[in-house]
Write a protein that holds these residues in place. Structure first.
Motif, PDB file in Angstrom:
ATOM      1  N   CYS A  14       0.838  -1.202   0.000  1.00  0.00           N
ATOM      2  CA  CYS A  14       0.000   0.000   0.000  1.00  0.00           C
ATOM      3  C   CYS A  14       0.871   1.250   0.000  1.00  0.00           C
ATOM      4  CB  CYS A  14      -0.900  -0.013   1.236  1.00  0.00           C
ATOM      5  SG  CYS A  14      -1.893   1.486   1.409  1.00  0.00           S
ATOM      6  N   ILE A  15       0.519   2.196  -0.884  1.00  0.00           N
ATOM      7  CA  ILE A  15       1.234   3.479  -0.917  1.00  0.00           C
ATOM      8  C   ILE A  15       0.332   4.620  -0.446  1.00  0.00           C
ATOM      9  CG2 ILE A  15       2.872   2.792  -2.698  1.00  0.00           C
ATOM     10  CD1 ILE A  15       1.012   4.281  -4.737  1.00  0.00           C
ATOM     11  N   GLY A  16      -0.828   4.259   0.099  1.00  0.00           N
ATOM     12  CA  GLY A  16      -1.692   5.270   0.691  1.00  0.00           C
ATOM     13  C   GLY A  16      -2.378   6.169  -0.306  1.00  0.00           C
ATOM     14  N   ALA A  17      -2.560   5.658  -1.519  1.00  0.00           N
ATOM     15  CA  ALA A  17      -3.186   6.494  -2.552  1.00  0.00           C
ATOM     16  C   ALA A  17      -4.653   6.789  -2.230  1.00  0.00           C
ATOM     17  CB  ALA A  17      -3.075   5.803  -3.916  1.00  0.00           C
ATOM     18  N   GLY A  18      -5.257   5.961  -1.424  1.00  0.00           N
ATOM     19  CA  GLY A  18      -6.612   6.246  -0.945  1.00  0.00           C
ATOM     20  C   GLY A  18      -7.731   5.902  -1.895  1.00  0.00           C
ATOM     21  N   ILE A  19      -7.404   5.254  -2.995  1.00  0.00           N
ATOM     22  CA  ILE A  19      -8.450   4.927  -3.969  1.00  0.00           C
ATOM     23  C   ILE A  19      -9.466   3.957  -3.363  1.00  0.00           C
ATOM     24  CG2 ILE A  19      -8.888   3.880  -6.223  1.00  0.00           C
ATOM     25  CD1 ILE A  19      -6.002   4.856  -6.961  1.00  0.00           C
ATOM     26  N   CYS A  20      -8.964   2.992  -2.617  1.00  0.00           N
ATOM     27  CA  CYS A  20      -9.874   2.004  -2.009  1.00  0.00           C
ATOM     28  C   CYS A  20     -10.881   2.701  -1.095  1.00  0.00           C
ATOM     29  CB  CYS A  20      -9.083   0.953  -1.245  1.00  0.00           C
ATOM     30  SG  CYS A  20      -7.930   1.645  -0.039  1.00  0.00           S
ATOM     31  N   SER A  35      -3.785   2.119   4.210  1.00  0.00           N
ATOM     32  CA  SER A  35      -5.174   1.696   4.272  1.00  0.00           C
ATOM     33  C   SER A  35      -5.307   0.421   5.093  1.00  0.00           C
ATOM     34  CB  SER A  35      -5.676   1.438   2.857  1.00  0.00           C
ATOM     35  OG  SER A  35      -6.969   0.870   2.898  1.00  0.00           O
ATOM     36  N   CYS A  55      -6.941  -0.668  -7.052  1.00  0.00           N
ATOM     37  CA  CYS A  55      -5.723  -0.326  -6.311  1.00  0.00           C
ATOM     38  C   CYS A  55      -4.521  -0.436  -7.240  1.00  0.00           C
ATOM     39  CB  CYS A  55      -5.539  -1.268  -5.121  1.00  0.00           C
ATOM     40  SG  CYS A  55      -3.943  -1.016  -4.305  1.00  0.00           S
ATOM     41  N   VAL A  60      -5.012  -4.533  -2.249  1.00  0.00           N
ATOM     42  CA  VAL A  60      -6.283  -4.979  -1.677  1.00  0.00           C
ATOM     43  C   VAL A  60      -6.573  -6.388  -2.191  1.00  0.00           C
ATOM     44  CG1 VAL A  60      -8.768  -4.590  -1.564  1.00  0.00           C
ATOM     45  CG2 VAL A  60      -7.196  -2.635  -1.535  1.00  0.00           C
TER      46      VAL A  60
HETATM   47  S1  SF4 Z   1      -5.876   1.927  -3.203  1.00  0.00           S
HETATM   48 FE1  SF4 Z   1      -5.886   1.575  -0.998  1.00  0.00          FE
HETATM   49  S2  SF4 Z   1      -4.650  -0.261  -0.648  1.00  0.00           S
HETATM   50 FE2  SF4 Z   1      -4.228   0.477  -2.721  1.00  0.00          FE
HETATM   51  S3  SF4 Z   1      -2.401   1.746  -2.477  1.00  0.00           S
HETATM   52 FE3  SF4 Z   1      -4.188   3.084  -2.348  1.00  0.00          FE
HETATM   53  S4  SF4 Z   1      -4.651   3.231  -0.140  1.00  0.00           S
HETATM   54 FE4  SF4 Z   1      -3.297   1.473  -0.444  1.00  0.00          FE
END
Ligand code: SF4
Length: 75
Positions: A14-20, A35, A55, A60
């Motif tokens: 996880c890189i914390g992109a926050g899409i999930c 996440s 993701c 995920v």
């Molecule tokens: S989509 Fe969620 S699990 Fe995937 S990198 Fe972003 S924060 Fe992490």
């Protein structure tokens, strides 16, 4: 309950992109840039498949709770 899904976030990916969390705020929350699933064992919910497939790190993982067979993302 049989038929449940297991939701897992691979913290090493996880890189914390926050899409999930953006797609499924009822299932994911971000803490310190990572996440995590709010509940690990859940009733099947298609939004989890969208989150897993969206993701960018494939962090995920959605599996069948009992067999651990992977459901998403697809290989
Ligand atoms: S989509 Fe969620 S699990 Fe995937 S990198 Fe972003 S924060 Fe992490």
């Amino acid at each position: 309950m049989s038929g449940d899904w297991r939701v897992h976030v691979d913290a090493t990916r996880c890189i914390g992109a926050g899409i999930c969390a953006g797609i499924a705020p009822e299932h994911f929350a971000l803490d310190d840039g990572l996440s995590h699933p709010l509940v690990e064992r859940v009733a099947p919910d298609d939004v989890l498949l969208d989150a897993a497939d969206s993701c960018p790190m494939e962090a995920v993982i959605v599996s069948e709770a009992d067999s651990m067979r992977r459901i998403a993302p697809e290989d």
